[in-house]
Write a protein that holds these residues in place. Structure first.
Motif, PDB file in Angstrom:
ATOM      1  N   UNK A   1       7.436   9.946 -16.274  1.00  0.00           N
ATOM      2  CA  UNK A   1       7.147   8.775 -15.451  1.00  0.00           C
ATOM      3  C   UNK A   1       8.338   8.407 -14.583  1.00  0.00           C
ATOM      4  N   UNK A   2       8.028   7.963 -13.364  1.00  0.00           N
ATOM      5  CA  UNK A   2       9.071   7.491 -12.463  1.00  0.00           C
ATOM      6  C   UNK A   2       9.585   6.146 -12.962  1.00  0.00           C
ATOM      7  N   UNK A   3      10.859   5.912 -12.767  1.00  0.00           N
ATOM      8  CA  UNK A   3      11.500   4.684 -13.240  1.00  0.00           C
ATOM      9  C   UNK A   3      11.483   3.620 -12.149  1.00  0.00           C
ATOM     10  N   UNK A   4      10.946   2.458 -12.471  1.00  0.00           N
ATOM     11  CA  UNK A   4      10.994   1.294 -11.587  1.00  0.00           C
ATOM     12  C   UNK A   4      12.098   0.372 -12.066  1.00  0.00           C
ATOM     13  N   UNK A   5      12.708  -0.381 -11.164  1.00  0.00           N
ATOM     14  CA  UNK A   5      13.748  -1.312 -11.611  1.00  0.00           C
ATOM     15  C   UNK A   5      13.166  -2.448 -12.439  1.00  0.00           C
TER      16      UNK A   5
ATOM     17  N   UNK B   1      -1.365  -6.775  -1.307  1.00  0.00           N
ATOM     18  CA  UNK B   1      -2.619  -6.045  -1.463  1.00  0.00           C
ATOM     19  C   UNK B   1      -2.650  -5.337  -2.813  1.00  0.00           C
ATOM     20  N   UNK B   2      -3.787  -5.386  -3.479  1.00  0.00           N
ATOM     21  CA  UNK B   2      -3.926  -4.697  -4.759  1.00  0.00           C
ATOM     22  C   UNK B   2      -3.586  -3.222  -4.581  1.00  0.00           C
ATOM     23  N   UNK B   3      -3.970  -2.650  -3.450  1.00  0.00           N
ATOM     24  CA  UNK B   3      -3.673  -1.240  -3.191  1.00  0.00           C
ATOM     25  C   UNK B   3      -2.167  -0.984  -3.183  1.00  0.00           C
ATOM     26  N   UNK B   4      -1.382  -1.897  -2.628  1.00  0.00           N
ATOM     27  CA  UNK B   4       0.082  -1.725  -2.606  1.00  0.00           C
ATOM     28  C   UNK B   4       0.645  -1.728  -4.026  1.00  0.00           C
ATOM     29  N   UNK B   5       0.121  -2.585  -4.873  1.00  0.00           N
ATOM     30  CA  UNK B   5       0.562  -2.611  -6.271  1.00  0.00           C
ATOM     31  C   UNK B   5       0.212  -1.294  -6.964  1.00  0.00           C
TER      32      UNK B   5
ATOM     33  N   UNK C   1       2.898   1.603  -8.608  1.00  0.00           N
ATOM     34  CA  UNK C   1       2.926   2.072 -10.002  1.00  0.00           C
ATOM     35  C   UNK C   1       2.312   3.459 -10.151  1.00  0.00           C
ATOM     36  N   UNK C   2       1.898   4.042  -9.037  1.00  0.00           N
ATOM     37  CA  UNK C   2       1.287   5.381  -9.026  1.00  0.00           C
ATOM     38  C   UNK C   2       0.105   5.444  -9.990  1.00  0.00           C
ATOM     39  N   UNK C   3      -0.830   4.521  -9.759  1.00  0.00           N
ATOM     40  CA  UNK C   3      -2.019   4.418 -10.603  1.00  0.00           C
ATOM     41  C   UNK C   3      -2.971   5.580 -10.356  1.00  0.00           C
ATOM     42  N   UNK C   4      -3.650   6.003 -11.421  1.00  0.00           N
ATOM     43  CA  UNK C   4      -4.585   7.115 -11.278  1.00  0.00           C
ATOM     44  C   UNK C   4      -5.953   6.825 -11.888  1.00  0.00           C
TER      45      UNK C   4
ATOM     46  N   UNK D   1     -12.334 -12.742  -9.378  1.00  0.00           N
ATOM     47  CA  UNK D   1     -11.263 -13.560  -8.788  1.00  0.00           C
ATOM     48  C   UNK D   1     -10.461 -14.254  -9.895  1.00  0.00           C
ATOM     49  N   UNK D   2      -9.827 -13.458 -10.722  1.00  0.00           N
ATOM     50  CA  UNK D   2      -9.069 -13.967 -11.865  1.00  0.00           C
ATOM     51  C   UNK D   2      -7.846 -14.729 -11.359  1.00  0.00           C
ATOM     52  N   UNK D   3      -7.602 -15.907 -11.937  1.00  0.00           N
ATOM     53  CA  UNK D   3      -6.379 -16.645 -11.613  1.00  0.00           C
ATOM     54  C   UNK D   3      -5.467 -16.660 -12.827  1.00  0.00           C
ATOM     55  N   UNK D   4      -4.257 -17.092 -12.603  1.00  0.00           N
ATOM     56  CA  UNK D   4      -3.209 -17.080 -13.637  1.00  0.00           C
ATOM     57  C   UNK D   4      -3.037 -15.678 -14.217  1.00  0.00           C
ATOM     58  N   UNK D   5      -3.058 -14.692 -13.343  1.00  0.00           N
ATOM     59  CA  UNK D   5      -2.965 -13.280 -13.764  1.00  0.00           C
ATOM     60  C   UNK D   5      -1.623 -13.017 -14.395  1.00  0.00           C
ATOM     61  N   UNK D   6      -1.650 -12.335 -15.553  1.00  0.00           N
ATOM     62  CA  UNK D   6      -0.418 -11.932 -16.229  1.00  0.00           C
ATOM     63  C   UNK D   6      -0.361 -10.429 -16.478  1.00  0.00           C
ATOM     64  N   UNK D   7      -1.545  -9.762 -16.514  1.00  0.00           N
ATOM     65  CA  UNK D   7      -1.592  -8.357 -16.905  1.00  0.00           C
ATOM     66  C   UNK D   7      -2.668  -7.629 -16.105  1.00  0.00           C
ATOM     67  N   UNK D   8      -2.316  -6.441 -15.653  1.00  0.00           N
ATOM     68  CA  UNK D   8      -3.278  -5.544 -15.004  1.00  0.00           C
ATOM     69  C   UNK D   8      -3.218  -4.229 -15.763  1.00  0.00           C
ATOM     70  N   UNK D   9      -4.361  -3.795 -16.274  1.00  0.00           N
ATOM     71  CA  UNK D   9      -4.422  -2.519 -16.989  1.00  0.00           C
ATOM     72  C   UNK D   9      -5.264  -1.551 -16.175  1.00  0.00           C
ATOM     73  N   UNK D  10      -4.673  -0.392 -15.863  1.00  0.00           N
ATOM     74  CA  UNK D  10      -5.367   0.635 -15.090  1.00  0.00           C
ATOM     75  C   UNK D  10      -6.033   1.602 -16.072  1.00  0.00           C
TER      76      UNK D  10
END
Length: 174
Positions: free
Chosen positions: A28-32, A87-91, A95-98, A164-173
């Protein structure tokens, strides 16, 4: 016969070296790591992480992904509102989502699962600002999935409203 054994050993060694090389190439690539308060965790089928498993973001890291504005009315706000977010796409690119599905979880553990293309086709954003003010938890922040609700009647259906989830804390791909 000894020469064939030597060739077999060399072949097995080369195969082992090649397989190790393949495993390294899939590392995996390392993000800061966030330097400010963490506002989002992304997990699942991602190839860029902070700790080898998840990607963590503070608001400045998210803002660096490139802001986008959506001006729209919502069922939860008065009149037309200017939202700014990433944009969700930018996120997903960061993270290189697949995967094909996102499960988005709020601070109160409400979770909505949605096809990724529903979000990307609609140019949905993770909003962090509303009418020039940073979203606070009491204002449905720190992050809120926003669609351009005024652009198409389909965005005002029950399915999209549930996304349209608010107070987002987690996104699972997934």
């Amino acid at each position: 016969m000894k020469q064939n054994s030597l060739y077999g050993l060399i072949a097995a060694t080369l195969l082992l070296i090649a397989s190790v090389g393949v495993q390294v190439s899939h590392a995996k690539d390392q993000l800061p790591a966030p330097t400010g308060k963490q506002v989002l965790e992304v997990t699942g089928m991602i190839d860029a992480t902070t700790d080898g498993t998840s990607a963590y973001f503070d608001i400045d890291q998210l803002m660096a992904l490139g802001p986008k504005q959506i001006t729209t009315a919502t069922p939860w706000t008065s009149g037309t509102v200017n939202f700014v977010g990433i944009p969700v796409k930018a996120l997903l690119d960061a993270v290189k989502a697949s995967g094909e599905t996102l499960s988005v979880t709020a601070l109160n553990d409400y979770t909505a699962s949605m096809p990724i293309d529903v979000l990307t086709d609609a140019n949905a954003i993770l909003a962090y600002e509303m009418d020039g003010q940073r979203l606070k938890i009491r204002d449905k922040g720190p992050l809120w999935v926003i669609f351009p609700f005024d652009d198409d009647a389909k965005y005002r259906t029950d399915a999209y409203l549930a996304y349209a989830v608010w107070q987002v804390k987690l996104v699972k791909v997934q």
